[in-house]
Motif scaffolding. Sequence first.
Motif, PDB file in Angstrom:
ATOM      1  N   ALA A 195       0.814  -1.220   0.000  1.00  0.00           N
ATOM      2  CA  ALA A 195       0.000   0.000   0.000  1.00  0.00           C
ATOM      3  C   ALA A 195       0.845   1.265   0.000  1.00  0.00           C
ATOM      4  O   ALA A 195       0.665   2.165   0.825  1.00  0.00           O
ATOM      5  CB  ALA A 195      -0.963  -0.012   1.182  1.00  0.00           C
ATOM      6  N   CYS A 196       1.782   1.307  -0.917  1.00  0.00           N
ATOM      7  CA  CYS A 196       2.585   2.509  -1.150  1.00  0.00           C
ATOM      8  C   CYS A 196       2.917   2.514  -2.630  1.00  0.00           C
ATOM      9  O   CYS A 196       3.486   1.542  -3.136  1.00  0.00           O
ATOM     10  CB  CYS A 196       3.855   2.499  -0.308  1.00  0.00           C
ATOM     11  SG  CYS A 196       4.975   3.860  -0.719  1.00  0.00           S
ATOM     12  N   THR A 197       2.557   3.569  -3.328  1.00  0.00           N
ATOM     13  CA  THR A 197       2.665   3.557  -4.784  1.00  0.00           C
ATOM     14  C   THR A 197       4.102   3.487  -5.276  1.00  0.00           C
ATOM     15  O   THR A 197       4.344   3.113  -6.425  1.00  0.00           O
ATOM     16  CB  THR A 197       1.967   4.788  -5.404  1.00  0.00           C
ATOM     17  OG1 THR A 197       2.435   5.972  -4.756  1.00  0.00           O
ATOM     18  CG2 THR A 197       0.457   4.683  -5.245  1.00  0.00           C
ATOM     19  N   GLU A 198       5.072   3.820  -4.412  1.00  0.00           N
ATOM     20  CA  GLU A 198       6.474   3.759  -4.841  1.00  0.00           C
ATOM     21  C   GLU A 198       7.163   2.431  -4.532  1.00  0.00           C
ATOM     22  O   GLU A 198       8.212   2.125  -5.099  1.00  0.00           O
ATOM     23  CB  GLU A 198       7.299   4.884  -4.182  1.00  0.00           C
ATOM     24  CG  GLU A 198       6.993   6.279  -4.660  1.00  0.00           C
ATOM     25  CD  GLU A 198       5.876   6.935  -3.867  1.00  0.00           C
ATOM     26  OE1 GLU A 198       5.447   8.039  -4.245  1.00  0.00           O
ATOM     27  OE2 GLU A 198       5.418   6.328  -2.874  1.00  0.00           O
ATOM     28  N   LEU A 199       6.584   1.633  -3.635  1.00  0.00           N
ATOM     29  CA  LEU A 199       7.312   0.449  -3.164  1.00  0.00           C
ATOM     30  C   LEU A 199       7.577  -0.586  -4.246  1.00  0.00           C
ATOM     31  O   LEU A 199       8.521  -1.365  -4.153  1.00  0.00           O
ATOM     32  CB  LEU A 199       6.574  -0.208  -1.987  1.00  0.00           C
ATOM     33  CG  LEU A 199       6.841   0.379  -0.607  1.00  0.00           C
ATOM     34  CD1 LEU A 199       6.050  -0.376   0.451  1.00  0.00           C
ATOM     35  CD2 LEU A 199       8.330   0.375  -0.265  1.00  0.00           C
ATOM     36  N   GLU A 200       6.753  -0.605  -5.295  1.00  0.00           N
ATOM     37  CA  GLU A 200       7.000  -1.592  -6.347  1.00  0.00           C
ATOM     38  C   GLU A 200       8.307  -1.297  -7.104  1.00  0.00           C
ATOM     39  O   GLU A 200       8.774  -2.129  -7.876  1.00  0.00           O
ATOM     40  CB  GLU A 200       5.828  -1.689  -7.317  1.00  0.00           C
ATOM     41  CG  GLU A 200       5.612  -0.466  -8.167  1.00  0.00           C
ATOM     42  CD  GLU A 200       4.871  -0.815  -9.462  1.00  0.00           C
ATOM     43  OE1 GLU A 200       4.349  -1.923  -9.590  1.00  0.00           O
ATOM     44  OE2 GLU A 200       4.850   0.057 -10.342  1.00  0.00           O
ATOM     45  N   MET A 201       8.900  -0.123  -6.847  1.00  0.00           N
ATOM     46  CA  MET A 201      10.202   0.174  -7.435  1.00  0.00           C
ATOM     47  C   MET A 201      11.289  -0.737  -6.854  1.00  0.00           C
ATOM     48  O   MET A 201      12.314  -0.968  -7.503  1.00  0.00           O
ATOM     49  CB  MET A 201      10.573   1.648  -7.193  1.00  0.00           C
ATOM     50  CG  MET A 201       9.658   2.645  -7.906  1.00  0.00           C
ATOM     51  SD  MET A 201       9.881   4.358  -7.320  1.00  0.00           S
ATOM     52  CE  MET A 201      11.561   4.703  -7.868  1.00  0.00           C
ATOM     53  N   ILE A 202      11.056  -1.256  -5.633  1.00  0.00           N
ATOM     54  CA  ILE A 202      12.081  -2.091  -4.994  1.00  0.00           C
ATOM     55  C   ILE A 202      11.533  -3.457  -4.577  1.00  0.00           C
ATOM     56  O   ILE A 202      12.246  -4.242  -3.948  1.00  0.00           O
ATOM     57  CB  ILE A 202      12.706  -1.391  -3.766  1.00  0.00           C
ATOM     58  CG1 ILE A 202      11.639  -0.984  -2.741  1.00  0.00           C
ATOM     59  CG2 ILE A 202      13.530  -0.186  -4.202  1.00  0.00           C
ATOM     60  CD1 ILE A 202      12.223  -0.503  -1.417  1.00  0.00           C
ATOM     61  N   VAL A 203      10.279  -3.748  -4.910  1.00  0.00           N
ATOM     62  CA  VAL A 203       9.682  -5.047  -4.587  1.00  0.00           C
ATOM     63  C   VAL A 203       9.205  -5.686  -5.889  1.00  0.00           C
ATOM     64  O   VAL A 203       8.437  -5.089  -6.635  1.00  0.00           O
ATOM     65  CB  VAL A 203       8.498  -4.896  -3.614  1.00  0.00           C
ATOM     66  CG1 VAL A 203       7.793  -6.236  -3.436  1.00  0.00           C
ATOM     67  CG2 VAL A 203       8.962  -4.345  -2.268  1.00  0.00           C
ATOM     68  N   ASP A 204       9.671  -6.889  -6.150  1.00  0.00           N
ATOM     69  CA  ASP A 204       9.198  -7.631  -7.313  1.00  0.00           C
ATOM     70  C   ASP A 204       7.870  -8.278  -6.929  1.00  0.00           C
ATOM     71  O   ASP A 204       7.835  -9.297  -6.237  1.00  0.00           O
ATOM     72  CB  ASP A 204      10.218  -8.697  -7.717  1.00  0.00           C
ATOM     73  CG  ASP A 204       9.838  -9.409  -9.013  1.00  0.00           C
ATOM     74  OD1 ASP A 204       8.668  -9.319  -9.420  1.00  0.00           O
ATOM     75  OD2 ASP A 204      10.707 -10.068  -9.602  1.00  0.00           O
ATOM     76  N   VAL A 205       6.773  -7.686  -7.377  1.00  0.00           N
ATOM     77  CA  VAL A 205       5.450  -8.120  -6.923  1.00  0.00           C
ATOM     78  C   VAL A 205       5.074  -9.495  -7.471  1.00  0.00           C
ATOM     79  O   VAL A 205       4.133 -10.116  -6.983  1.00  0.00           O
ATOM     80  CB  VAL A 205       4.365  -7.089  -7.295  1.00  0.00           C
ATOM     81  CG1 VAL A 205       4.638  -5.760  -6.618  1.00  0.00           C
ATOM     82  CG2 VAL A 205       4.257  -6.908  -8.799  1.00  0.00           C
ATOM     83  N   LYS A 206       5.803  -9.979  -8.462  1.00  0.00           N
ATOM     84  CA  LYS A 206       5.482 -11.288  -9.050  1.00  0.00           C
ATOM     85  C   LYS A 206       6.383 -12.412  -8.554  1.00  0.00           C
ATOM     86  O   LYS A 206       6.178 -13.556  -8.901  1.00  0.00           O
ATOM     87  CB  LYS A 206       5.571 -11.192 -10.577  1.00  0.00           C
ATOM     88  CG  LYS A 206       4.540 -10.251 -11.187  1.00  0.00           C
ATOM     89  CD  LYS A 206       4.700 -10.171 -12.694  1.00  0.00           C
ATOM     90  CE  LYS A 206       3.686  -9.217 -13.308  1.00  0.00           C
ATOM     91  NZ  LYS A 206       3.880  -9.073 -14.772  1.00  0.00           N
ATOM     92  N   ALA A 207       7.382 -12.071  -7.763  1.00  0.00           N
ATOM     93  CA  ALA A 207       8.359 -13.092  -7.348  1.00  0.00           C
ATOM     94  C   ALA A 207       8.582 -13.042  -5.843  1.00  0.00           C
ATOM     95  O   ALA A 207       9.654 -12.695  -5.363  1.00  0.00           O
ATOM     96  CB  ALA A 207       9.683 -12.883  -8.081  1.00  0.00           C
ATOM     97  N   ASN A 208       7.524 -13.376  -5.098  1.00  0.00           N
ATOM     98  CA  ASN A 208       7.647 -13.407  -3.655  1.00  0.00           C
ATOM     99  C   ASN A 208       6.989 -14.658  -3.099  1.00  0.00           C
ATOM    100  O   ASN A 208       6.178 -15.301  -3.766  1.00  0.00           O
ATOM    101  CB  ASN A 208       7.026 -12.148  -3.031  1.00  0.00           C
ATOM    102  CG  ASN A 208       8.028 -11.015  -2.930  1.00  0.00           C
ATOM    103  OD1 ASN A 208       8.860 -10.989  -2.040  1.00  0.00           O
ATOM    104  ND2 ASN A 208       7.965 -10.096  -3.880  1.00  0.00           N
TER     105      ASN A 208
END
Length: 229
Positions: A195-208
Amino acid sequence: MRKLGLIGGLSWTSTARYYEIINKAVHRALGGQHSAPLLIDSLDFAEVARCATQQDWDCAAGQLIASARRLEQGGAGSILICANSMHRVYDQVQAEVGIPIIHIAEVVGDRMQADGIEKAALIGTRNVMTEKFYRQRLVAHGVSLLPADMELADRIDRIVYDELTLGKVSKESERYMKSELTDIAKEDVQAVVLACTELEMIVDVKANVLPIHDCTGIHAKAGVDFILG
């Protein structure tokens, strides 16, 4: 296609991501040279963040209300506020315009409900993780949330405001988030709400190790649904 308005600059890095997601989705749907009919009112984040830092939320609301009015006057049929944290003033802003503002937590809650998620961890900046304005909307969709981790909230605040809103991506922050998500996966939860629009810059949302509900992507796609009708 219907015209969508974006309240951007909250920060510019996340606004750029919204623009990319929306246009790619419209192109996939329609092909050819199609792109999304958008109005973007990009605010000076320094001014908005100053209000939030001083807990002067009426000041922040005033800036977003003025932005929403400009978008409505420009012909937008609906609006996205391109930030999770600024939904704290959603009700004040929505009350001042005659077009719908698509609430990020509502569309995320809808997606989680459709996915059968009943227990999740909410991670984002401090106000999103700790205050009722965001959590209650997810709970209303039948999602039970872990208590806020204050150490994680403080670290995310530093990462977001000292790095990501400035366009900086550090390996240290990437490693930190990966470690935290691995620890969260050991809890009794089915998913993570990013729930932070910038966090996907450092989190791979498809590989966790856990499914991640990326609020930026879900919110932007709700805007695409409006555009395409």
